[in-house]
Scaffold this motif. Structure first.
Motif, mmCIF file in Angstrom:
data_model
loop_
_atom_site.group_PDB
_atom_site.id
_atom_site.type_symbol
_atom_site.label_atom_id
_atom_site.label_comp_id
_atom_site.label_asym_id
_atom_site.label_seq_id
_atom_site.Cartn_x
_atom_site.Cartn_y
_atom_site.Cartn_z
ATOM 1 N N THR A 306 68.334 12.081 32.232
ATOM 2 C CA THR A 306 69.686 11.853 32.754
ATOM 3 C C THR A 306 69.791 10.431 33.310
ATOM 4 N N ASP A 307 68.770 10.052 34.086
ATOM 5 C CA ASP A 307 68.778 8.704 34.676
ATOM 6 C C ASP A 307 68.816 7.628 33.588
ATOM 7 N N GLN A 314 75.590 2.595 31.744
ATOM 8 C CA GLN A 314 75.986 1.919 32.974
ATOM 9 C C GLN A 314 77.114 2.650 33.687
ATOM 10 N N VAL A 315 76.875 3.939 33.957
ATOM 11 C CA VAL A 315 77.838 4.756 34.718
ATOM 12 C C VAL A 315 77.108 5.419 35.876
ATOM 13 N N ASP A 316 77.899 5.966 36.840
ATOM 14 C CA ASP A 316 77.293 6.539 38.057
ATOM 15 C C ASP A 316 77.064 8.046 37.954
ATOM 16 N N GLN A 320 81.022 10.783 33.617
ATOM 17 C CA GLN A 320 81.594 9.548 33.048
ATOM 18 C C GLN A 320 80.983 9.196 31.672
ATOM 19 N N LEU A 321 79.983 9.947 31.285
ATOM 20 C CA LEU A 321 79.317 9.657 30.003
ATOM 21 C C LEU A 321 80.248 9.983 28.822
#
Lengths: 472, 442
Positions: A306-307, A314-316, A320-321
């Motif tokens: 996941t990380d 480049q999302v938090d 948002q993926l």
């Protein structure tokens, strides 16, 4: 060589009046016809049952309701083992290996329902098929035909007459071996050819490769019979009485055909111990949860994955993926579990291969074991074929489960497990499972030591012919 | 009586002086000891695997009981986790629990392993659906399966007749061929002497057999005298039958070579020929369709449409009218329809199982009839029956497991459909397979 041919011709003339040889030929032809009839009937019966089960399973897969792709992956598919045309001649270990396997997400299920599981211990007495005829019964016929071959010439005094005529012992020995060998070789070539004509007339599909395999099998049997005949004629030459010759040869036959294979089967499984089904599955499960190295848990793997995705896009947060993280995690999980399974399956296969090697090496003293291994390998009814089938089934399982997971990752959003559905279009994209046997070169590679053993014993037999010549 | 004594004394001295006899006896003894040890190892391994599976069942349920006794409800997730233990549907459906059933080897199983190594002999069951999880394969060597077990039954059924052939094939012809027959006739009755000689070898074979049977006693974990005695009796009768066959052939007064060939042909015909021919015919004429189970092995899935779910429950209620009016509000509709589907799958599977067993029995009937007069297969069958390693014993095990899973499942369905919760006692005092068998016997 001309003298040897004359002696062979003389032997055939002599056999024209011999009742035993006629019984031998008629018996072989009748038994072959019986084996072919029952083999074809079974081939049709088993083939049609498996084919209709395959079609039914496929229909169920295609006609399932619209549902979440991962649930469809759990609905699963089946892989049915196809029946090889050459299994009509030699069923090998097929009676003791499974016939189909249920393929679903996350799980590598057992290969189910070996035919032996639906039978009583009658099955352990064997089944009359062409292989049994060629490997066990014909050698016995050859022994009965040759145990007295040199001895009776000696007793009747004809051997002395031959020697006086300038015929060497070696020529006599060669003729005594080649006469029955040519007879049996012609007989089995004819019977094999007729069998393929029967296949043609019954529209049983076979390929050129099947014919090539059969030619190799026949060649193997010719070598096998040469070895037996050389030994048999040698014993006949060194024995003092007919009783002694027969006792030695029959004892050898019983040892080589009945006792030794059973003994080796039991010794090899004691030497190379297989785990229980539970222990195997526990091992797979443990390694999936904790990692193959024991320090890489499934949770940690998922977190790392996941990380890495968050970093890549480049999302938090996972929402948002551009893809559904749940689908990707499932894909990763499936990849890992398959890797673990293959790792354990390979260990299991290695143990079985070591057991197989016991038979391979024993083939250097018992040609039956070499020809048996080679014949079942070429007939596609051996342990390797079973292993390849299982591997192919696992590859197929991975492919269709991953296709389902991919659909989930691309077409659905995180948290849509209960609402997103896929349908027939995706189900149709998944091809039905098809298995094809390994190619000829691979089979020959698997059984290269058996071929070496047969040729080595062939060379030793030639030495034996020379020794027999000296004894005559 | 005098002649008998003389013949026995003479043959005894002759036998003792024969290196071939000693070699054959020592070889037979070694082979028998190997067979006994091998049979014991096979059974011991199965016992260990069963023990491990049962232990794992205890561990799984102990963990549940521990978590129920010391609940941790500090977080919402842990609270939910605790909640599921009390929900009967979780026990019914979740695949992580195992109710272990096993086909217990009989104490004398090692004497004749039969098909015990072919049939799966223990199962870790889930009560949701018997057919979804019952079928499995134990990992075993295909080479060993192909060539069969080297057990004492093999030594008796296949190898002892060879010893009898070796002992007897020239008992008459050797006297004729050596020219001693007329000499004996001159002083006594040669035919009688030959018969006594034959009797001596019968006694010798029986002596060897019974020594081996006595040697088998230390191999028992728990000595089962009745089974051992019956096994010995069957083996002795079998040897007598083979001597009978040999006697008939020898009475034809052929040469030693002809006798050897005829006797060996009979041996091959009875041990390989008839069984192999009947197996080939049986496989072609009575195919068994195990593929029929593929429909019931496939995971049970449900369309979540309420009408379909209600319809499924209605089908179930026809079988269990006591659950008419069960609460199907909210999530219970899907849960109960799913539990009902497991039961409906099993009911369908039962029909397939009955058909499967019928096909197997038809084939067995054919094999039994076609081998009715064959002492070899009859003896093997009797030994397997006696040591409980035969097909019929396995079928009754499968039927017991099916019934056991049904009892466990119905207990859980009752709780679920009556709105009761699972208690610690339900897990602690769960019905084990052993208890089920005992209750069923009573």
């Amino acid at each position: 060589m001309k003298t040897t041919w004359l002696l062979i011709k003389h032997q055939y003339k002599e056999w024209q009046q011999n009742k035993l040889i006629h019984i031998f030929i008629i018996s072989v032809v009748c038994l072959w016809a019986f084996c072919l009839f029952t083999g074809i009937s079974e081939y049709h019966a088993v083939g049609s049952v498996r084919e209709s089960a395959r079609q039914e399973s496929r229909k169920q897969w295609l006609n399932q309701d619209d549902k979440h792709p991962h649930i469809a992956a759990h609905f699963g598919n089946f892989a049915f083992k196809p029946v090889n045309v050459l299994s009509i001649f030699d069923k090998g270990i097929d009676a003791y290996t499974g016939t189909y396997i249920y393929l679903e997400a996350h799980k590598q299920n057992d290969f189910l329902f070996s035919p032996a599981q639906s039978a009583s211990s009658f099955i352990r007495f064997g089944e009359l098929n062409v292989a049994l005829l060629l490997q066990i019964i014909i050698p016995l016929f050859l022994i009965i035909l040759t145990f007295n071959t040199v001895l009776s010439e000696r007793i009747s005094g004809t051997l002395a007459i031959l020697k006086v005529s300038g015929i060497t012992g070696r020529q006599v020995a060669q003729a005594k071996i080649l006469a029955p060998l040519i007879l049996i070789s012609i007989l089995i070539i004819l019977l094999y050819s007729l069998s393929f004509l029967v296949f043609l007339s019954l529209e049983i599909p076979f390929t050129i490769e099947d014919i090539i395999k059969s030619v190799i099998i026949i060649s193997g049997y010719v070598v096998y019979y040469f070895i037996i005949l050389s030994f048999s004629v040698w014993v006949s030459a060194i024995s003092k009485t007919l009783k002694q010759s027969l006792t030695i040869l029959l004892s050898m036959w019983i040892f080589a055909c009945v006792l030794m294979p059973k003994l080796l089967g039991n010794i090899s499984s004691s030497l190379y111990h297989l785990p229980s089904n539970t222990a195997f599955k526990e091992g797979v499960k443990k390694d999936i949860v904790n990692g193959i190295d024991g320090h890489n848990t499934s949770d940690a793997r998922a977190q790392r994955f996941t990380d890495s995705l968050l970093k890549k896009y480049q999302v938090d947060s996972t929402s948002q993926l551009p893809v559904n993280i749940e689908g990707l995690i499932m894909q990763e999980g499936e990849k890992y579990s398959s890797r673990v399974y293959n790792h354990h399956f390979d260990s299991l296969s290695n143990i079985l291969m070591l057991q197989q090697k016991v038979f391979t090496y024993a083939g250097f003293i018992n040609p039956l074991l070499s020809i048996k291994n080679l014949a079942i390998g070429l007939s596609g009814t051996d342990f390797f074929n079973d292993m390849y089938f299982r591997k192919e089934a696992e590859v197929y399982r991975m492919r269709f489960v991953q296709a389902m997971n991919e659909d989930m990752a691309i077409n659905s959003k995180e948290g849509q497990f209960n609402t997103y559905k896929t349908g027939k279009r995706l189900y149709q994209d998944i091809d039905d499972f098809r298995y094809s046997n390994p190619d000829l070169s691979q089979i020959l590679k698997n059984y290269s030591l058996e071929i070496v053993a047969l040729f080595l014993l062939l060379a030793i037999s030639n030495v034996l012919v020379m020794l027999t010549g000296r004894k005559i | 009586m005098m002649i008998l004594k003389t013949v026995f004394a003479f043959e005894w001295k002759k036998t003792l002086a024969s290196p071939a006899f000693w070699m054959a006896s020592v070889l037979l003894l070694c082979i028998s000891l190997f067979a006994l040890n091998n049979g014991r190892n096979i059974i011991r391994e199965q016992e260990n695997n069963i023990k491990n599976a049962v232990e794992k069942e205890s561990i799984v349920f102990k963990e549940i009981v521990d978590q129920m006794q010391n609940p941790d409800t500090s977080t919402a997730e842990k609270k939910w986790q605790f909640g599921k233990f009390t929900d009967p549907s979780w026990t019914l459906i979740s695949p992580n629990k195992r109710w272990t059933s096993y086909w217990k080897p009989s104490p004398s199983g090692f004497l004749s392993v039969g098909n015990r190594d072919v049939y799966p002999y223990y199962h870790e069951m889930e009560p949701f659906s018997f057919y979804m999880r019952f079928f499995k394969s134990e990992i075993s060597s295909p080479f060993k399966l192909l060539f069969g077990n080297f057990d004492l039954a093999f030594v008796i059924v296949l190898l002892f007749p060879l010893l009898i052939i070796a002992f007897s094939f020239d008992s008459h012809s050797a006297e004729v061929e050596n020219g001693t027959y007329p000499m004996i006739n001159a002083v006594s009755n040669a035919a009688k002497v030959v018969n006594f000689k034959f009797l001596f070898y019968l006694a010798l074979a029986l002596l060897l057999l019974n020594i081996i049977m006595l040697l088998s006693i230390p191999f028992f974990n728990v000595f089962a005298f009745k089974e051992w005695l019956l096994f010995t009796l069957i083996a002795n009768i079998y040897i007598l039958i083979w001597f009978g066959i040999a006697y008939v052939i020898i009475r034809l007064k052929k040469s030693s070579v002809q006798n050897a060939i005829i006797l060996l042909t009979v041996w091959i015909f009875l041990t390989i020929g008839i069984p192999a021919i009947s197996n080939a015919v049986a496989n072609a004429k009575y195919p068994v369709n195990a593929e029929i189970f593929s429909k019931h092995i496939r995971r049970v899935q449900l369309n979540p449409e309420p009408a379909i779910l209600k319809n499924r429950i209605a089908e179930f209620v026809k079988l269990y009218p006591e659950y008419e009016g069960t609460d199907t509000t909210n999530y219970l509709l899907f849960g109960k329809a799913y539990a009902a589907s497991g039961e409906l799958n099993d009911r369908q599977g039962d029909k397939a199982l009955a058909m499967y067993f019928q096909q197997i029995q038809e084939r067995e009937r054919f094999l039994t009839i076609s081998n009715f007069l064959n002492p070899v297969t009859r003896c093997q069958q009797l030994l397997n029956q006696l040591t409980e390693t035969d097909l019929q014993n396995y079928i009754s095990y499968v039927r017991n497991v099916r019934a056991y899973v049904q009892v466990v499942k119905e207990g859980l369905l009752k709780k679920y459909f009556s709105g009761q919760e699972m208690t610690i006692q339900d897990f602690q005092k769960r019905l084990s397979f052993d208890e089920y068998l005992i209750n069923n016997k009573n």
